[in-house]
Write a protein that holds these residues in place. Structure first.
Motif: not given
Length: 287
Positions: A58-62, A165-167, A194-195
């Motif tokens: 969820v953190d990455y798809t936000e 950001v790679h993440g 992520v953006d």
């Protein structure tokens, strides 16, 4: 070798000619070495959501957006169709990031095609033409550690200037390629990218990415453990002062402020989970 079912459609479409061997099986995908004409490529088969072990998706798809409004509504509702569309958006995120970063000059594998949930891309190789090793599988001299760390910090900056950001950056998803007797790192595994401007977790992820680089290379050159590039990079980015050529010091003076204990505790939890994930990757990764 016999082609796995997920690669059959690529064979039928003539996108690949043969499957050479399986290269690896990770938490997100399986990767095969394939031939297409005179080229040797990678075919990355994404695992279904219920077979993935990637945490905190969820953190990455936000704030990831889709162009189709029907898909967006279905994803918001969590319907079966919405979950399918969410999965498609997750898979295409790496393709989009690869093209975006390659255009910005970041060292990533060159993408060639994305078909039926399979990403065809460049096979990153070593000096012998074999698949390049991960950083985790290589030992470095202090000089090499300093050189590769500096290169990768510059790549993080280049990514951030491109809005990405790679993440999940670490020694497990950076390859050490070689060309003309020169070794250089290549960043891989970007479905969680992520953006930088549109994700509320981007800062935390970037700080963790840079800290991972510091901690890994600090094993070989301990002076790196005293650096603090992450906060410096993000502060320059937020102030509109960051470019690919911005000189960095590796030091950052933090302003006196109340400690956000909730954020600190979440970082501790993240660090513990990351360590557990690394240990699992080391135990289950195949060469």
């Amino acid at each position: 070798m016999k082609a796995p079912p997920r690669l059959q459609s690529l064979l039928e479409e003539g996108l690949i000619d043969t499957v050479v061997r399986q290269l690896m099986s990770g938490k997100e995908a399986m990767v095969f070495v394939v031939r297409s004409g005179e080229q040797t490529l990678c075919a990355k088969i994404y695992k279904e959501a219920n077979n993935r072990s990637f945490r905190q998706a969820v953190d990455y798809t936000e704030n990831r957006k889709v162009k189709n409004s029907r898909s967006a509504r279905a994803m918001a509702k969590g319907s079966k169709f919405g979950r399918q569309e969410q999965e498609a958006a997750w898979q295409s995120a790496e393709v989009d990031a690869l093209y975006r970063l390659a255009a910005a000059g970041v060292r990533v594998p060159q993408p060639y095609n994305f078909h039926d949930g399979v990403l065809l891309m460049e096979l990153v190789t070593d000096a012998n033409g074999d698949a390049a090793p991960r950083l985790n599988d290589v030992a470095f001299t202090p000089e090499q550690a300093l050189q590769h760390h500096a290169t990768l910090v510059a790549e993080v900056v280049r990514m951030l200037c491109a809005g990405v950001v790679h993440g999940d950056l670490s020694e497990f998803n950076i390859l050490l390629a070689s060309s003309d007797d020169v070794d250089f790192p290549v960043i891989i595994d970007l479905p969680q990218a992520v953006d930088a401007a549109g994700n509320n977790h981007a800062q935390r992820m970037l700080l963790r990415d840079v800290a991972n680089l510091r901690d890994f290379f600090g094993q070989f050159e301990p002076t790196l453990l005293k650096t603090d590039y992450g906060p410096e990079i993000w502060s320059l980015y937020q102030g509109g002062l960051l470019s690919n050529d911005t000189p960095l010091t590796g030091h950052y003076e933090r302003a006196n402020a109340d400690v956000d204990m909730e954020a600190v505790l979440r970082e501790i939890d993240d660090a513990r989970a990351e360590d557990a994930a690394r240990r699992l990757r080391m135990a289950t990764a195949t060469p």
